[in-house]
Design an enzyme around this catalytic site. Structure first.
Site, short mmCIF file in Angstrom:
data_model
loop_
_atom_site.label_atom_id
_atom_site.label_comp_id
_atom_site.label_asym_id
_atom_site.label_seq_id
_atom_site.Cartn_x
_atom_site.Cartn_y
_atom_site.Cartn_z
N ASP A 51 -2.52 -5.06 21.73
CA ASP A 51 -3.22 -4.16 20.81
C ASP A 51 -2.42 -2.88 20.71
OD1 ASP A 51 -4.85 -2.51 19.38
OD2 ASP A 51 -6.61 -2.72 20.67
N THR A 77 -1.59 -0.85 5.83
CA THR A 77 -0.81 -0.66 4.60
C THR A 77 -1.65 -0.68 3.33
OG1 THR A 77 -0.38 -3.04 4.55
CG2 THR A 77 1.29 -1.68 5.61
N TYR A 139 -2.16 7.33 3.00
CA TYR A 139 -1.23 6.32 3.53
C TYR A 139 0.19 6.88 3.57
CZ TYR A 139 1.95 2.31 3.40
OH TYR A 139 2.98 1.44 3.63
N LYS A 143 2.63 7.69 6.92
CA LYS A 143 3.94 7.07 7.09
C LYS A 143 5.05 8.14 7.18
CE LYS A 143 4.57 3.10 7.14
NZ LYS A 143 4.56 2.16 8.30
#
Length: 304
Positions: A51, A77, A139, A143
């Site tokens: 995990d 994603t 998102y 990133k």
């Protein structure tokens, strides 16, 4: 022989990496993901449940197997889900990377990290590796934060930025825009597809190749690792329709503004691939070549 540990090995890219190693050899693979191994072949590599959100578990696995390199494919994603579940997105896309960076520094492990075109605002794509990022979505923010963590570390690292990855896994458990469009058009479903966003779709096999080229070349720095054909999303779907002789009249072109998506998307991304091609010898397939590879795999999977 190098030992390579892959995170997110049940995902599309993760499975393509396993496939590549089993075909070509030359690497000891430690595949890791949450839950049981979904890859159909179980021999020829080791699988460990891990995990990525459990730092202690990650440390134990890495110290047990002592990899020379880690290919970090695990991430959240789904762009709209990241907007809805910011805390989980941050844990998966930033905190998990921080854990890996610390371990890579401590054990002199090369980190190959997957990033995205969504760190850019899409105002002046295609982008080279030095272009200034300006993410429009949460998102993209996570990133970019991960990239910054890696760049500011003392680890050996390579960041591979990619765009819309497509391909199939054996149990068809992972979808993507190509499979989705093909499936919907085959059912005769009308589709609303944006005509004001441009991307360079990436065949999963090509991206898996680039991950290995980065390890082979001991790559250090940022590399663009996408497909080579720039097209609008509506053109992408039209090319899918053309390839499989499906009804293009089902495609209704719309502007992104009409979709009311939770997260804002960049208008025009795309990458300049010169650096990856020159330094890593990366040579991605054209979009139609990628569809041909996909078509062969689909025929094989249904036993034609």
């Amino acid at each position: 022989m190098k030992t390579v540990l892959v995170t997110g090995s049940n995902g599309l890219l993760g499975q393509k990496i396993t496939e590549k190693i089993l075909k070509e050899g030359g690497v000891n693979l430690i595949a890791t993901a949450k839950g049981e191994n979904r890859f159909p072949v179980k021999e020829g590599y080791l699988y460990a449940e891990m995990d990525i959100l459990n730092p202690e578990e990650v440390r134990e696995i890495i110290e047990q197997y002592k990899p020379d390199a880690i290919i970090h494919t695990a991430a959240m994603t789904n762009v709209d889900t990241c907007e809805d579940e910011k805390e989980l997105a941050y844990q998966l896309n930033v905190e998990a990377v921080a854990t890996l960076v610390t371990l890579c520094e401590a054990h002199n492990i090369q980190l190959v990290h997957l990033s995205t075109d969504f760190i850019f605002d899409g105002e002046n794509g295609p982008y080279d590796e030095l272009a200034a990022p300006n993410p429009l979505s949460y998102y993209g923010e996570t990133k970019l934060r991960a990239e910054e963590l890696i760049k500011n570390s003392k680890a050996k690292w390579a960041i591979l930025r990619t765009i819309i990855v497509y391909g199939i896994v054996s149990d068809m458990s992972r979808s993507n825009i190509v499979l989705w469009a093909k499936g919907a058009l085959e059912k005769g479903n009308p589709l609303n597809i944006v005509n004001d966003q441009w991307r360079m779709p990436t065949l999963a096999e090509d991206l898996a190749d680039c991950c290995f080229l980065a390890i082979e070349h001991d790559a250090q720095g940022v590399y663009n690792a996408s497909g080579k054909d720039l097209m609008s999303i509506s053109e992408l779907v039209a090319r899918v329709a053309d390839f499989w002789n499906l009804d293009k009249s089902l495609i209704n072109e719309v502007s992104a503004a009409t979709l009311n998506q939770k997260a804002k998307r960049p208008a025009r991304t795309g990458f300049i691939l010169d650096k990856s091609m020159t330094e890593l010898n990366y040579h991605p397939h054209s979009f139609e070549e990628g569809l041909e590879i996909l078509d062969q795999q689909l025929k094989k999977s249904i036993g034609q």
